[in-house]
Scaffold this motif. Structure first.
Motif, PDB file in Angstrom:
ATOM      1  N   TYR A  28      -6.863 -52.732 -12.677  1.00 35.93           N
ATOM      2  CA  TYR A  28      -6.342 -54.047 -12.325  1.00 35.93           C
ATOM      3  C   TYR A  28      -6.570 -54.318 -10.840  1.00 35.93           C
ATOM      4  O   TYR A  28      -6.397 -53.432  -9.996  1.00 35.93           O
ATOM      5  CB  TYR A  28      -4.849 -54.123 -12.639  1.00 35.93           C
ATOM      6  CG  TYR A  28      -4.526 -54.005 -14.106  1.00 35.93           C
ATOM      7  CD1 TYR A  28      -4.641 -55.102 -14.951  1.00 35.93           C
ATOM      8  CD2 TYR A  28      -4.105 -52.791 -14.642  1.00 35.93           C
ATOM      9  CE1 TYR A  28      -4.344 -54.993 -16.302  1.00 35.93           C
ATOM     10  CE2 TYR A  28      -3.804 -52.671 -15.989  1.00 35.93           C
ATOM     11  CZ  TYR A  28      -3.933 -53.779 -16.812  1.00 35.93           C
ATOM     12  OH  TYR A  28      -3.645 -53.667 -18.149  1.00 35.93           O
ATOM     13  N   THR A  29      -6.956 -55.539 -10.544  1.00 32.75           N
ATOM     14  CA  THR A  29      -7.146 -55.990  -9.163  1.00 32.75           C
ATOM     15  C   THR A  29      -6.501 -57.363  -9.013  1.00 32.75           C
ATOM     16  O   THR A  29      -6.198 -58.027 -10.015  1.00 32.75           O
ATOM     17  CB  THR A  29      -8.643 -56.075  -8.818  1.00 32.75           C
ATOM     18  OG1 THR A  29      -9.265 -57.058  -9.655  1.00 32.75           O
ATOM     19  CG2 THR A  29      -9.335 -54.729  -9.007  1.00 32.75           C
ATOM     20  N   PRO A  30      -6.288 -57.809  -7.782  1.00 33.92           N
ATOM     21  CA  PRO A  30      -5.732 -59.163  -7.615  1.00 33.92           C
ATOM     22  C   PRO A  30      -6.596 -60.244  -8.255  1.00 33.92           C
ATOM     23  O   PRO A  30      -6.074 -61.265  -8.716  1.00 33.92           O
ATOM     24  CB  PRO A  30      -5.674 -59.320  -6.088  1.00 33.92           C
ATOM     25  CG  PRO A  30      -5.549 -57.924  -5.577  1.00 33.92           C
ATOM     26  CD  PRO A  30      -6.359 -57.089  -6.505  1.00 33.92           C
ATOM     27  N   ASP A  31      -7.901 -60.005  -8.307  1.00 38.80           N
ATOM     28  CA  ASP A  31      -8.786 -60.990  -8.929  1.00 38.80           C
ATOM     29  C   ASP A  31      -8.907 -60.802 -10.439  1.00 38.80           C
ATOM     30  O   ASP A  31      -9.387 -61.702 -11.134  1.00 38.80           O
ATOM     31  CB  ASP A  31     -10.188 -60.904  -8.309  1.00 38.80           C
ATOM     32  CG  ASP A  31     -10.175 -61.224  -6.827  1.00 38.80           C
ATOM     33  OD1 ASP A  31      -9.294 -62.011  -6.417  1.00 38.80           O
ATOM     34  OD2 ASP A  31     -11.024 -60.672  -6.094  1.00 38.80           O
ATOM     35  N   ARG A  32      -8.500 -59.645 -10.943  1.00 36.40           N
ATOM     36  CA  ARG A  32      -8.607 -59.368 -12.380  1.00 36.40           C
ATOM     37  C   ARG A  32      -7.272 -58.804 -12.853  1.00 36.40           C
ATOM     38  O   ARG A  32      -7.018 -57.609 -12.830  1.00 36.40           O
ATOM     39  CB  ARG A  32      -9.740 -58.370 -12.645  1.00 36.40           C
ATOM     40  CG  ARG A  32      -9.999 -58.145 -14.130  1.00 36.40           C
ATOM     41  CD  ARG A  32     -11.230 -57.275 -14.373  1.00 36.40           C
ATOM     42  NE  ARG A  32     -11.113 -55.977 -13.730  1.00 36.40           N
ATOM     43  CZ  ARG A  32     -12.024 -55.454 -12.922  1.00 36.40           C
ATOM     44  NH1 ARG A  32     -13.117 -56.128 -12.642  1.00 36.40           N
ATOM     45  NH2 ARG A  32     -11.848 -54.256 -12.378  1.00 36.40           N
TER      46      ARG A  32
END
Length: 393
Positions: A90-94
């Motif tokens: 998980y990332t801030p963009d995903r």
């Protein structure tokens, strides 16, 4: 002939007849729309009564609840490419991450071959190809010279497979220890050996249990009841720990061979009861008719009794095979890296330490086992349908 004579014959009728009688053949009318098409099928199979309607609605609601999340996880939100865990975290963009198929793609070779040396993996590929040829040749009823196919599958293929997988220095093939085998290779080997060995051994045990010779009957009963009375894990432990105690040290089999022996003996005990059920289902007249024709015991069994008994028990035989194929995952208990164990080992690798990696690996394993079991079941249904047509003639 004179005109007077001709006038004595009746004049052919030329009038068209009554107006309400049609002289042209009408084409058949199409069946009512309510009896054909998808709506008719649904009315016949899904909405035939209150209980059926209720079950259809409940199942439709369950599918509507389960399928969309699965599609989102497995396809829509899935990660298809990547080199490491960074692709599946998980990332801030995903903020939404689905199945990590990049993990399966990256470790596909390990799932297939285990730790088999990379330079020698072509031997495993040749083994898979030879096994596929043997299976198709033996099971396809339209294949030419299936008698030669049987010799190839039961005699030639085991010898060639052993030379390919284990190695033969005198042929330039380096020896590969079985502790390096793993993945789908081990699963296929364990399943193939268990399936091929269990049926003939089970037939012998079933005949021994029904024999009039006390020694053969006692041995068969003790073996069948003892093996069926313990779980497969116990049999694998006994084969792995106790079997080496009965042979000299220099002749002790390796770990994989011990597991193969345990699986084959375990499956044979269950197969013996399946075959015995088919033997007991035949009427007494079949035995008496074969003996009245002067057939010996083995001729009677091979030509009259066993073909009918095995035909009756095809569903149970296939069910035993499917259970055996799935039970091969238990060899991990004795330290053998089968297909499921390779997924277990790969999912804890820090290189792919992502939240959805474990679920993706198990889904991949489930799809593999489902496809293999479905193919076995489909072939068995085809054989049953063909034999059922023969009975209706």
């Amino acid at each position: 002939m004179t005109a007077t004579d001709a006038s004595s014959f009746p004049t052919p009728r030329t009038d068209p007849g009554p107006a309400y009688v049609s002289r042209a053949t009408l084409q058949p009318s199409p069946p009512p729309a309510s009896t054909v098409g998808p709506w008719a099928w649904m009315r016949t199979h899904l909405f035939t009564g209150p209980v059926n309607i209720a079950l259809t609605i409940v199942i439709a609601l369950l599918l509507a609840w389960a399928i969309p999340p699965l599609l989102r996880f497995l396809v829509i939100d899935a990660i298809w490419t990547g080199q490491n865990r960074e692709a599946c975290i998980y990332t801030p963009d995903r903020t939404v991450v689905g199945a990590c198929w990049a993990f399966v793609t990256d470790r596909a070779a390990y799932f297939t071959y285990g730790s088999y040396p990379m330079a020698e993996r072509w031997r495993v590929n040749v083994f898979f190809a030879l096994l596929a040829i043997g299976v198709v040749w033996l099971l396809n009823l339209k294949a030419p010279r299936r008698d030669i196919g049987g010799i190839y599958f039961f005699v030639v293929l085991p010898i060639v497979s052993y030379i390919l997988l284990v190695g033969a220095p005198w042929l330039g093939l380096r020896t590969v220890e079985t502790n390096l085998w793993g993945g789908i290779l081990v699963t296929i080997v364990c399943s193939a050996v268990g399936i091929v060995v269990s049926l003939p051994l089970g037939i012998i045990l079933a005949l021994g249990r029904r024999s009039t010779m006390p020694a053969a009957k006692l041995f068969s009963v003790i073996f069948i009841e003892f093996v069926r009375g313990v779980p497969l894990i116990t049999v694998l432990f006994m084969a792995s720990v106790m079997l080496p105690l009965f042979v000299p040290y220099e002749f002790q089999p390796d770990k994989l061979l011990r597991a193969l022996i345990g699986i084959a003996l375990f499956a044979a005990a269950y197969m013996a009861e399946v075959v015995r059920a088919g033997l007991q289902a035949l009427p007494r007249g079949q035995y008496e008719g074969a003996m009245a024709m002067g057939l010996s015991y083995w001729q009677m069994m091979g030509l009259v009794i066993l073909p009918q008994a095995l035909k009756i028990t095809i569903p149970n035989i296939v069910n035993t095979y499917i259970g055996l194929f799935k039970d091969t995952t238990l060899v991990v208990i004795v330290g053998i890296f089968d297909f499921l164990k390779t997924i277990e080992a790969a999912r804890i690798d820090p290189t792919w330490g992502a939240p959805t990696v474990s679920a993706t690996g198990y889904v991949y394993a489930a799809v593999f086992y489902f496809i293999c079991c479905y193919l076995m079941s489909s072939y068995a249904r085809g054989v049953e349908a063909r034999l059922a047509r023969a009975d209706k003639r």
